[in-house]
Structures are given as C-alpha cells and as structure tokens.
Design a protein around this motif. Sequence first.
Motif, mmCIF file in Angstrom:
data_model
loop_
_atom_site.group_PDB
_atom_site.id
_atom_site.type_symbol
_atom_site.label_atom_id
_atom_site.label_comp_id
_atom_site.label_asym_id
_atom_site.label_seq_id
_atom_site.Cartn_x
_atom_site.Cartn_y
_atom_site.Cartn_z
ATOM 1 N N ALA A 266 -14.026 -30.420 -0.791
ATOM 2 C CA ALA A 266 -12.576 -30.514 -0.681
ATOM 3 C C ALA A 266 -11.892 -29.846 -1.861
ATOM 4 N N ARG A 270 -4.326 -28.545 2.140
ATOM 5 C CA ARG A 270 -4.666 -29.087 3.447
ATOM 6 C C ARG A 270 -5.118 -27.957 4.385
ATOM 7 N N PRO A 301 -12.406 -28.487 11.697
ATOM 8 C CA PRO A 301 -11.755 -29.645 11.065
ATOM 9 C C PRO A 301 -12.297 -30.964 11.619
ATOM 10 N N ARG A 303 -10.746 -34.006 10.289
ATOM 11 C CA ARG A 303 -9.618 -34.926 10.149
ATOM 12 C C ARG A 303 -8.330 -34.126 10.045
ATOM 13 N N GLN A 306 -7.392 -33.234 6.356
ATOM 14 C CA GLN A 306 -8.532 -32.744 5.570
ATOM 15 C C GLN A 306 -8.101 -31.680 4.553
ATOM 16 N N THR A 308 -9.284 -28.591 1.629
ATOM 17 C CA THR A 308 -10.313 -27.555 1.472
ATOM 18 C C THR A 308 -10.010 -26.706 0.244
#
Length: 328
Positions: A266, A270, A301, A303, A306, A308
């Motif tokens: 992550a 987003r 994806p 979620r 999510q 990144t």
Amino acid sequence: MPPSLATFLASQQHEPTVARLAPALQHIAGACIAIARAIRQAALTGSQGLAGSDNIQGEAQQKLDVISNELMIEAARRCPQIAALASEELDDIVQLNASTADSLLLLTDPLDGSSNLDIGMTVGSIFSLLPATAGSVTTASFLRPGHEQCCAGYALYGPATMLVFTTGSEVNGFTLDEARGEFLLTHPQLQIAPECSEFAINAANLRHWELPVQRYIAECQAGSAGPRGKDFNMRWVAAMVADVHRILLRGGVFLYPRDARQPPGAGKLRLLYEANPMALLIEAAGGAASNGSERLLDMNPERLHQRTGVVLGARNEVERLASYHLSH
Ligand code: F6P
C-alpha cells in the motif's frame, strides 16, 4: 474561438464510446464548474476550514470536501446514464439511477489536495467512468481493473479552471471561459515525452521508502556528476491533480511510492479514485503508470478504498524504477 466541450463531444459522436459518455461528461463538467465557484467564494461564504467529520480513512474532512462531494452526487443523480457512484469521501457506494445495458458507474475524488485549500493553492477533482455490468449494482461492480475504465479525467482549480479527460485514445484539455460558463478546447492531444529531467516526490518521507526508490531519487539528485549524467529539478504541489497536470503539459515523473509506514503493497493514494484515473490519462498521453513494479491499470482491486504506490509520467523513468525493483 476554440470549440466548446459540447461542440467537441458532438464532433466525436461517431465514436461509440464518446456517444455513450457525452451526457455524463457534461454533467461532471457542470459539477466541476459549481465546485470551482464554491472554492473561489469559500472565504466569503464561511466554507473554509474543517467540517467536524472524518472520512472512512480517518482523515478530517474540510467543509469544501463535503460540499464538493454533494455537488458531484447531485450532478451524477441528474444524469440518467450514471447508475451509481463511489466517492473517496463516502464509506459506501450510492445508487443513483436505474441500471441498464448502457449505464455507467462514476468513481470520484471530489476534492483532491484539500490541505492546499486554506492557503489558496491549487486543488482539483478526479473522476473516472466504468461501464456498468448487467444486473444490480453492488460494491463488487466497482472492483474492476483500471484498464476497464472508459473515461477518466480531472478538473484543476488553479489560476484557471481546467477540465482534462481521456476516453481512451487521446487526452484533451479544456479551459473554463468564465464569461460564457463553458469549457473551451485549449490543450488538444496532450503528449508526454519519454525522457524528462523533473521529478515530483514528498522527499520528507525518504527514510520510509523502499531501497529501489531511494536509489532512483539519489541518482536524480546526484545530477550531472552522478550515474544519470544530467541535472534534475524537483517540484511538489501536494495536490496530485496539479502535479499530474504539470507532467501532461511539460513532462516529468510523479512518485507517491508505497513505504514502510503502510501495510505491504500500500501507499498513500487510493487505487480507484486517484491512481487508476490518472494512470488512464497518463497512458493515453504516451506515458506509463505503475505501482512501482507493476502496471497500475492491471491491478485487481479488492476493496473500494484500497491504497497503492504510484509512479507515473515519462515512460523511460517509470520503466527505470521498475527495473531497479526487479534487480533489487
Ligand atoms: O490525498 C491525496 C493527496 O493530497 C494528493 O493529492 C497529493 O499528491 C498527496 O496527498 C500529498 O501528500 P503529502 O501530504 O504527503 O505531501
């Protein structure tokens, strides 16, 4: 006089994708004009400062985050083609209109870079559209890889209000003519050069970056005396829309890498509301976009909210960093 957004879209009606997207783009453009006005008037209308609420990622919402989100939802609701919306500011999706075979799903970060608001600096809105799949719309309908987006773009609220979007094959930029209340095509067919000598990163996070990113930035900073053999410049507006806009206009590379503070893989940005729309734009302009090592538009994806890592812009620079990750 350059063509207006309406004239431009009408001239592209032979393209089936554009014919399908045109009404949605007009409604989004209308929302962006309303958001631009709300931002300009904020100090006069008491709309500056915190709203007193947090979004799903626990970030304090500003009043203008909430206002922009509402303006985007209202505009989308008035467009029968938009079946549902997912927003960075909302926990869950919003159902808007009946879903048909031609429906679209809107994803949006209605106000990007909102820490710039109270200091009068550039902010933006980011949006993308997915073709709706058959049947009822659920959260899963939005969890699709970025290459399925049929349109992506942003509005820039800076010295001028601009709307920049792609429907997949080219990137066109429009400037708001305040007197006419409409966007005019001022920056047709934007292209990004494969080479550059400007990078954008929040260098305060250096100690948290993965080693390949540290190596890449150290080599840029070493300039003409280092392995790159040339000097680089650094810029950071702290609003992704503004940094991406600069790259579309004069080249460069933008990095918000995944780092040691986040869960594995992550970063801060987003995937669905920021990374994917910008990746579609950057690739359509001839650049590249990755999460550091893999193409952003191919990520699956899991979620809605999510996060990144993001590296995008000049193709050769994005590929160079990916090769550093591979060899690490
Ligand atoms: O939330 C997104 C964002 O505001 C981006 O628009 C911008 O690129 C980034 O965060 C700025 O982050 P930082 O506060 O670390 O400079």
